[in-house]
Design an enzyme around this catalytic site. Structure first.
Site, PDB file in Angstrom:
ATOM      1  N   ASP A 186       0.857  -1.189   0.000  1.00 20.81           N
ATOM      2  CA  ASP A 186       0.000   0.000   0.000  1.00 20.81           C
ATOM      3  C   ASP A 186       0.892   1.237   0.000  1.00 20.81           C
ATOM      4  O   ASP A 186       2.067   1.178   0.364  1.00 20.81           O
ATOM      5  CB  ASP A 186      -0.941   0.006   1.211  1.00 20.81           C
TER       6      ASP A 186
ATOM      7  N   GLU B 179      -0.045  -0.789   5.819  1.00 18.02           N
ATOM      8  CA  GLU B 179       1.001  -0.167   6.638  1.00 18.02           C
ATOM      9  C   GLU B 179       0.792   1.323   6.791  1.00 18.02           C
ATOM     10  O   GLU B 179       0.933   1.878   7.876  1.00 18.02           O
ATOM     11  CB  GLU B 179       2.381  -0.446   6.025  1.00 18.02           C
TER      12      GLU B 179
HETATM   13  N1  BES Z   1       8.602   3.421   5.289  1.00 13.84           N
HETATM   14  C1  BES Z   1       7.966   4.315   6.191  1.00 13.84           C
HETATM   15  C2  BES Z   1       8.678   4.409   7.528  1.00 13.84           C
HETATM   16  C3  BES Z   1      10.059   5.002   7.452  1.00 13.84           C
HETATM   17  C4  BES Z   1      10.223   6.301   7.027  1.00 13.84           C
HETATM   18  C5  BES Z   1      11.128   4.264   7.846  1.00 13.84           C
HETATM   19  C6  BES Z   1      11.480   6.844   6.981  1.00 13.84           C
HETATM   20  C7  BES Z   1      12.390   4.801   7.813  1.00 13.84           C
HETATM   21  C8  BES Z   1      12.568   6.094   7.361  1.00 13.84           C
HETATM   22  C9  BES Z   1       6.523   3.858   6.428  1.00 13.84           C
HETATM   23  O1  BES Z   1       5.891   3.443   5.248  1.00 13.84           O
HETATM   24  C10 BES Z   1       5.734   5.020   6.956  1.00 13.84           C
HETATM   25  O2  BES Z   1       5.542   5.955   6.235  1.00 13.84           O
HETATM   26  N2  BES Z   1       5.280   4.944   8.211  1.00 13.84           N
HETATM   27  C11 BES Z   1       4.431   5.941   8.787  1.00 13.84           C
HETATM   28  C12 BES Z   1       3.755   5.413  10.000  1.00 13.84           C
HETATM   29  C13 BES Z   1       2.403   4.800   9.756  1.00 13.84           C
HETATM   30  C14 BES Z   1       1.771   4.413  11.080  1.00 13.84           C
HETATM   31  C15 BES Z   1       1.483   5.658   8.948  1.00 13.84           C
HETATM   32  C16 BES Z   1       5.246   7.128   9.238  1.00 13.84           C
HETATM   33  O3  BES Z   1       6.404   6.987   9.672  1.00 13.84           O
HETATM   34  O4  BES Z   1       4.697   8.228   9.162  1.00 13.84           O
HETATM   35 MN    MN Z   2       7.101   2.234   4.130  1.00 14.01          MN
HETATM   36 MN    MN Z   3       5.320   5.326   4.133  1.00 10.47          MN
END
Ligand code: BES
Ligand code: MN
Ligand code: MN
Length: 388
Positions: A21, A86
């Protein structure tokens, strides 16, 4: 979705997690080519999900294809777990992990959903920040009012909102929410030294971001501020008349979305409670504040000296031609703590193949083709290192 490779008796098991996603692609008119028609130009592939996370996840599939294409068998047992929620905080994954605990037993978990430290400086991530994400809705009068007839006698929800938001931060940018820093684990000295030894090209970062100055918490370095210190940010706010021209009203309602990035030992549920108490107690009678929790993720640190980590280090050296550095990242991946909690698994390898300027969540998201191939090589090497 869950997939499994043919059983290799006695060989270790590697669980590979990725998510297919993506974040919404808007603002659409800022994309040079449509977000869902991948375009290859200047050595990059441009598309929503190119780096976060379809492109990075795909390296494992291509690595499997490469091994089989070379007429070899996979040297280990692979379980592929692909998630489609995710980016909305993995609401169904916890139950799924609990129900499939036995099928998901593995020696280690590999996740490529982050980035290298910088272009050509590969990294293993051993820490992620957690997240508390809340929405505040302030309601006042039943409908928008004439600001001449009623101005001066009634609380204005937009004003109440900005007053509250303003109270959440100190003038130096630190978070003023009482108790916010209480549980935050400070980075240790060795870690601060290690972070300081990784040099960051601030000038080209400012260039990339289109800003002339960076800011952050006094007493902490750029890398500490970005990865090891907690933050509070307004993600968006609304209320009243924002169209062209003037309309003299007192709005009936106003709202904001606020996210807090959390560091180890901070507990999202506790931070949510502090936030809720603070907002409601700072909201005057005559208006109401409703707080809705949108996301949560626990912060995480994983052990750095396990055999699986060593295998990952060697694999990255093979794939990138360079030893990785160890870093923390500022983003959150909810599955990491769920894996720790429900599978009792601490061997979590966070191996970002992307680059910090890939533009995850932004228009014109991209993934360097070179990094794509380095990722594939590293993934294939990881299969073999794990099987040693
Ligand atoms: N891949 C990201 C997380 C990430 C960002 C890891 C930068 C390492 C460096 C993940 O898909 C993401 O965007 N996570 C969200 C959290 C989620 C609960 C919506 C985020 O970090 O905002
Ligand atoms: Mn991600
Ligand atoms: Mn992300």
């Amino acid at each position: 979705m869950l997939a499994r490779s043919p059983d290799v008796p006695g060989a270790p098991v590697l669980l590979v997690y990725g998510h297919y996603d993506v974040q919404p692609p808007d603002p659409l008119d800022e994309w040079r080519t449509p977000p869902f028609s991948p375009d290859v130009r200047d050595g990059y592939i441009y598309a929503r999900g190119a780096t976060d996370d379809k492109g990075q996840f795909f390296t494992y599939i291509k690595a499997i294809e490469a091994v089989l294409g070379a007429g070899q068998k996979l040297p280990l047992n692979l379980i592929i777990l692909a998630e489609g929620e995710e980016e909305i905080g993995s609401p169904s994954l916890e139950k799924f992990l609990m129900h499939h605990r036995d099928e998901l037993r593995a020696n280690a978990v590999a996740i490529s959903d982050g980035s290298q430290f910088a272009h050509g400086i590969p990294a293993i991530t051993y820490g992620l920040r957690g997240l508390s994400y809340l929405q505040v809705d302030i309601r006042g009068p039943s409908f928008d009012l004439h600001s001449g007839s009623f101005g001066g006698i009634i609380y204005n929800p937009a004003q109440v909102l900005v007053d509250i938001l303003q109270k959440l931060k100190n003038p130096d940018g630190t978070v003023a929410l009482p108790g916010f820093y209480d549980d935050a684990l400070a980075p240790e000295n060795w870690e601060r030294e290690e972070m300081a030894s990784l040099s960051v090209d601030i000038e080209s970062l400012k260039d990339y971001l289109g800003v002339s100055e960076l800011t952050g918490e006094p007493g902490y370095s750029f890398t500490e501020r970005r990865t090891a210190r907690p933050t509070l940010d307004i993600n968006g706010l609304w209320g009243g008349f924002a169209g062209e021209g003037a309309k003299t009203i007192i709005p009936a309602k106003a709202g904001a979305k606020v996210s807090m990035r959390l560091v180890p030992n901070q507990v999202p549920e506790k931070i949510d409670r502090l936030f809720q108490q603070f907002v409601t107690s700072n909201c005057p009678h005559g208006v109401s504040a409703k707080i809705t929790n949108l996301h949560g993720a626990d912060p995480v640190l994983v052990p750095r000296t396990t055999p699986a980590m060593l295998a990952a280090e060697k694999a990255i050296e093979t794939g990138f031609g360079k030893k990785p550095v160890f870093i923390r990242e500022g983003g959150s991946i909810p599955v990491v703590n769920l894996i720790k909690k429900h599978l009792g698994q601490e061997n979590i390898l966070l191996l970002g193949w992307g680059s910090p300027d890939d533009g995850a969540h932004s228009p014109n998201e991209r993934f360097h083709i070179k990094d794509f191939y380095r990722g594939i090589r590293s993934a294939a090497a990881l299969f073999h290192e794990m099987a040693q």
